[in-house]
Design a protein around this motif. Structure first.
Motif, PDB file in Angstrom:
ATOM      1  N   LYS A  58      40.997  40.517  27.411  1.00 16.21           N
ATOM      2  CA  LYS A  58      40.905  39.768  28.667  1.00 16.21           C
ATOM      3  C   LYS A  58      39.877  38.649  28.561  1.00 16.21           C
ATOM      4  O   LYS A  58      40.113  37.525  29.018  1.00 16.21           O
ATOM      5  CB  LYS A  58      40.535  40.722  29.804  1.00 16.21           C
ATOM      6  CG  LYS A  58      40.506  40.052  31.167  1.00 16.21           C
ATOM      7  CD  LYS A  58      40.179  41.061  32.258  1.00 16.21           C
ATOM      8  CE  LYS A  58      40.143  40.391  33.629  1.00 16.21           C
ATOM      9  NZ  LYS A  58      39.815  41.379  34.701  1.00 16.21           N
ATOM     10  N   GLU A  59      38.733  38.964  27.952  1.00 20.81           N
ATOM     11  CA  GLU A  59      37.695  37.946  27.787  1.00 20.81           C
ATOM     12  C   GLU A  59      38.180  36.801  26.901  1.00 20.81           C
ATOM     13  O   GLU A  59      37.922  35.626  27.178  1.00 20.81           O
ATOM     14  CB  GLU A  59      36.444  38.585  27.182  1.00 20.81           C
ATOM     15  CG  GLU A  59      35.283  37.611  27.031  1.00 20.81           C
ATOM     16  CD  GLU A  59      34.066  38.261  26.406  1.00 20.81           C
ATOM     17  OE1 GLU A  59      33.023  37.595  26.305  1.00 20.81           O
ATOM     18  OE2 GLU A  59      34.161  39.436  25.997  1.00 20.81           O
ATOM     19  N   LYS A  60      38.896  37.155  25.852  1.00 19.61           N
ATOM     20  CA  LYS A  60      39.436  36.129  24.955  1.00 19.61           C
ATOM     21  C   LYS A  60      40.426  35.232  25.695  1.00 19.61           C
ATOM     22  O   LYS A  60      40.415  34.000  25.531  1.00 19.61           O
ATOM     23  CB  LYS A  60      40.113  36.796  23.759  1.00 19.61           C
ATOM     24  CG  LYS A  60      40.591  35.825  22.705  1.00 19.61           C
ATOM     25  CD  LYS A  60      41.158  36.565  21.506  1.00 19.61           C
ATOM     26  CE  LYS A  60      41.634  35.580  20.432  1.00 19.61           C
ATOM     27  NZ  LYS A  60      42.200  36.302  19.248  1.00 19.61           N
ATOM     28  N   ASP A 108      39.377  50.810  26.902  1.00 19.76           N
ATOM     29  CA  ASP A 108      38.925  49.866  27.929  1.00 19.76           C
ATOM     30  C   ASP A 108      38.180  48.693  27.291  1.00 19.76           C
ATOM     31  O   ASP A 108      38.300  47.552  27.749  1.00 19.76           O
ATOM     32  CB  ASP A 108      38.017  50.568  28.933  1.00 19.76           C
ATOM     33  CG  ASP A 108      38.781  51.568  29.790  1.00 19.76           C
ATOM     34  OD1 ASP A 108      40.025  51.484  29.833  1.00 19.76           O
ATOM     35  OD2 ASP A 108      38.127  52.437  30.414  1.00 19.76           O
ATOM     36  N   ALA A 109      37.408  48.992  26.239  1.00 16.71           N
ATOM     37  CA  ALA A 109      36.663  47.927  25.560  1.00 16.71           C
ATOM     38  C   ALA A 109      37.613  46.951  24.885  1.00 16.71           C
ATOM     39  O   ALA A 109      37.388  45.727  24.905  1.00 16.71           O
ATOM     40  CB  ALA A 109      35.702  48.534  24.543  1.00 16.71           C
ATOM     41  N   ARG A 110      38.680  47.482  24.291  1.00 13.75           N
ATOM     42  CA  ARG A 110      39.675  46.601  23.659  1.00 13.75           C
ATOM     43  C   ARG A 110      40.355  45.728  24.702  1.00 13.75           C
ATOM     44  O   ARG A 110      40.565  44.529  24.492  1.00 13.75           O
ATOM     45  CB  ARG A 110      40.709  47.434  22.895  1.00 13.75           C
ATOM     46  CG  ARG A 110      40.189  48.082  21.627  1.00 13.75           C
ATOM     47  CD  ARG A 110      41.327  48.609  20.774  1.00 13.75           C
ATOM     48  NE  ARG A 110      42.086  49.656  21.453  1.00 13.75           N
ATOM     49  CZ  ARG A 110      41.803  50.951  21.384  1.00 13.75           C
ATOM     50  NH1 ARG A 110      40.775  51.367  20.672  1.00 13.75           N
ATOM     51  NH2 ARG A 110      42.557  51.837  22.008  1.00 13.75           N
ATOM     52  N   LYS A 111      40.706  46.345  25.841  1.00 14.52           N
ATOM     53  CA  LYS A 111      41.348  45.573  26.908  1.00 14.52           C
ATOM     54  C   LYS A 111      40.408  44.486  27.431  1.00 14.52           C
ATOM     55  O   LYS A 111      40.844  43.356  27.687  1.00 14.52           O
ATOM     56  CB  LYS A 111      41.753  46.512  28.054  1.00 14.52           C
ATOM     57  CG  LYS A 111      42.939  47.403  27.745  1.00 14.52           C
ATOM     58  CD  LYS A 111      43.287  48.260  28.952  1.00 14.52           C
ATOM     59  CE  LYS A 111      44.492  49.141  28.694  1.00 14.52           C
ATOM     60  NZ  LYS A 111      44.820  49.988  29.874  1.00 14.52           N
ATOM     61  N   GLU A 127      41.593  30.150  28.554  1.00 13.02           N
ATOM     62  CA  GLU A 127      41.964  29.443  29.783  1.00 13.02           C
ATOM     63  C   GLU A 127      40.868  28.459  30.206  1.00 13.02           C
ATOM     64  O   GLU A 127      41.156  27.355  30.671  1.00 13.02           O
ATOM     65  CB  GLU A 127      42.244  30.445  30.894  1.00 13.02           C
ATOM     66  CG  GLU A 127      43.515  31.264  30.673  1.00 13.02           C
ATOM     67  CD  GLU A 127      43.699  32.350  31.716  1.00 13.02           C
ATOM     68  OE1 GLU A 127      42.758  32.556  32.522  1.00 13.02           O
ATOM     69  OE2 GLU A 127      44.766  32.988  31.739  1.00 13.02           O
ATOM     70  N   LYS A 128      39.614  28.880  30.055  1.00 12.19           N
ATOM     71  CA  LYS A 128      38.499  27.990  30.410  1.00 12.19           C
ATOM     72  C   LYS A 128      38.483  26.761  29.510  1.00 12.19           C
ATOM     73  O   LYS A 128      38.267  25.639  29.975  1.00 12.19           O
ATOM     74  CB  LYS A 128      37.169  28.743  30.283  1.00 12.19           C
ATOM     75  CG  LYS A 128      36.950  29.799  31.346  1.00 12.19           C
ATOM     76  CD  LYS A 128      35.658  30.551  31.084  1.00 12.19           C
ATOM     77  CE  LYS A 128      35.459  31.660  32.100  1.00 12.19           C
ATOM     78  NZ  LYS A 128      34.214  32.431  31.821  1.00 12.19           N
TER      79      LYS A 128
END
Length: 351
Positions: A166-168, A159-162, A173-174
Motif C-alpha cells: 500500500k505504501e509503495k 499485514d506488514a506485507r500489505k 501515486e504521489k
C-alpha cells in the motif's frame, strides 16, 4: 475474620497488631521476613489489590534471602501482579529475572510468553514457548501460547506485507501527482516561518508570509482542513478542491473535486441556477450578474476571470499561486454597492 485490615488500630486489634509486629520483626532472618512478606503479598493478590501485592513482593526481594526458589516465586508473583495491571514491560522483566535464576521455571516461562504476545513481539514469544517446551514438552498452556504466537506472527507479517504494498502504491501515486502538477506549471504556495529577530542574513521578501513551495505534498495540506486533496484520475486529469469566497456576505462555497478541464461556468450553472443561495436575501446572485476574481496578495492585484475559462488555464497563470492545496476565488455581484466599495483602490487586471 475473613481478611486482615489494611490499617490495624493497636487499641482495637491488639492481637493482630502484635502478630504484625512479629512479622516485621527486625530480629528475624532475611528468609523468614521474605517469606512473611510473600504471604502478605499473596493475600493482597487474592484480593486483586495488585499495587500493594507488588509493594510486598518488592519488599520481600529486598531482603536478599539467598533462597533461589523463594526469589523465583517472588519474581513470578510480582510479574503476575504487573501483568494484571497492564505493566507488560515490568512483568516481562520479572519473568526474565525469574527464568535467569531457574531456567525451567514453568510459571516464569508462561508469563514471559504471555507478556511478549501482549507486547506484539510474537517472534520472542515463540522463543519463550519453545524454550519452555524443551523443559515441559507436554504442557498444554505453553503449546496453546506457541500456537497463538505463531498465528499472530503470521498475521502481523501478512499485514506488514500489505502495508508495504500500500505504501509503495501511495508513493507511486504521489510521484505521479507531483509530476502532473509540475508538468502543468502550477505553482504551490505554502506558509514560511518568519525569521526571528536578530537572525543573520538578509530577507529578500521581508514582510512576506508565503513563498513558492518545492513540489511536494507539503504544499497540498488541504486534506487536513477540508478532507479533500487534489488527485489525478485514470484519464490523467487533475481534480482540485476549490474555494469560492463571497466577501459581501462573509460566506463561502467549497467544491471538493473541480476537474481542471471544466470551466467555472459549469459549476456556476449549478450553484446559481434555479435555486439561489439562502444567504442571498436580495436575490441578486444570478448567473449573469456575477464577476469572478483571483487575488495576487503579494502585488495586491485582482485578476478578473472569464467564467467560461477552464480551471487549468487559471492555475497556469504566472501570478496564480495555489495556497495549501486549495485554489480560491472571489465572487462579486457586478455593479452592486459592495462591488464598488470592494474594488475601490485595488489594482485590476484581466486574465
Amino acid at each position: 475474620m475473613g481478611r486482615v485490615p489494611e490499617e490495624i488500630d493497636p487499641k482495637e486489634y491488639p492481637e493482630l497488631a502484635h502478630i504484625q509486629a512479629i512479622i516485621h520483626d527486625e530480629d528475624r532472618t532475611p528468609e523468614e521476613k521474605a517469606q512473611s512478606l510473600k504471604n502478605e503479598g499473596n493475600e493482597f493478590f487474592k484480593e486483586k489489590n495488585y499495587p500493594k501485592a507488588i509493594v510486598a513482593y518488592t519488599a520481600a526481594l529486598k531482603n536478599k534471602c539467598g533462597d533461589q526458589d523463594l526469589e523465583t516465586v517472588l519474581l513470578t508473583n510480582r510479574a503476575a501482579a504487573h501483568f494484571h495491571l497492564g505493566n507488560m514491560r515490568s512483568a516481562l522483566n520479572d519473568a526474565a529475572a525469574a527464568k535467569k535464576i531457574k531456567p525451567g521455571h514453568l510459571k516464569a516461562l508462561i508469563r514471559g510468553a504471555q507478556c511478549c504476545i501482549e507486547l506484539r513481539n510474537f517472534a520472542t514469544a515463540i522463543q519463550w514457548c519453545e524454550e519452555g517446551l524443551k523443559a515441559h514438552p507436554t504442557d498444554k498452556k505453553l503449546q496453546d501460547l506457541r500456537a497463538a504466537a505463531d498465528k499472530h506472527k503470521r498475521a502481523a507479517e501478512r499485514d506488514a506485507r500489505k502495508a508495504k504494498v500500500k505504501e509503495k502504491k501511495l508513493n507511486h501515486e504521489k510521484e505521479a501527482l507531483m509530476a502532473a502538477i509540475k508538468e502543468r506549471g502550477v505553482k504551490l504556495l505554502q506558509p514560511v516561518k518568519p525569521r526571528q529577530s536578530g537572525s543573520d542574513g538578509e530577507d529578500d521578501d521581508e514582510g512576506s508570509s508565503t513563498a513558492v513551495a518545492e513540489l511536494s505534498l507539503d504544499g497540498l495540506s488541504s486534506h487536513k482542513a477540508t478532507g479533500a486533496q487534489v488527485f489525478l484520475d485514470e484519464q490523467n486529469s487533475l481534480h482540485w478542491p476549490v474555494l469560492f469566497l463571497y466577501p459581501e456576505h462573509q460566506q463561502s462555497d467549497f467544491i471538493s473535486a473541480f476537474c481542471e478541464s471544466n470551466s467555472f461556468l459549469d459549476h456556476f450553472a449549478v450553484m446559481f441556477g434555479e435555486q439561489l443561495p439562502p444567504w442571498d436575501v436580495d436575490r441578486k446572485y444570478h448567473l449573469q450578474n456575477l464577476q469572478l476574481f483571483f487575488e495576487d496578495e503579494e502585488r495586491e492585484t485582482l485578476y478578473k476571470v472569464d467564467p467560461e475559462t477552464t480551471l487549468l488555464k487559471v492555475l497556469q497563470h504566472k501570478r496564480f499561486f495555489v495556497k495549501v492545496g486549495t485554489p480560491s476565488f472571489i465572487i462579486l455581484v457586478n455593479g452592486s454597492s459592495f462591488w464598488k466599495q470592494y474594488l475601490t483602490g485595488k489594482k485590476m487586471q484581466a486574465l
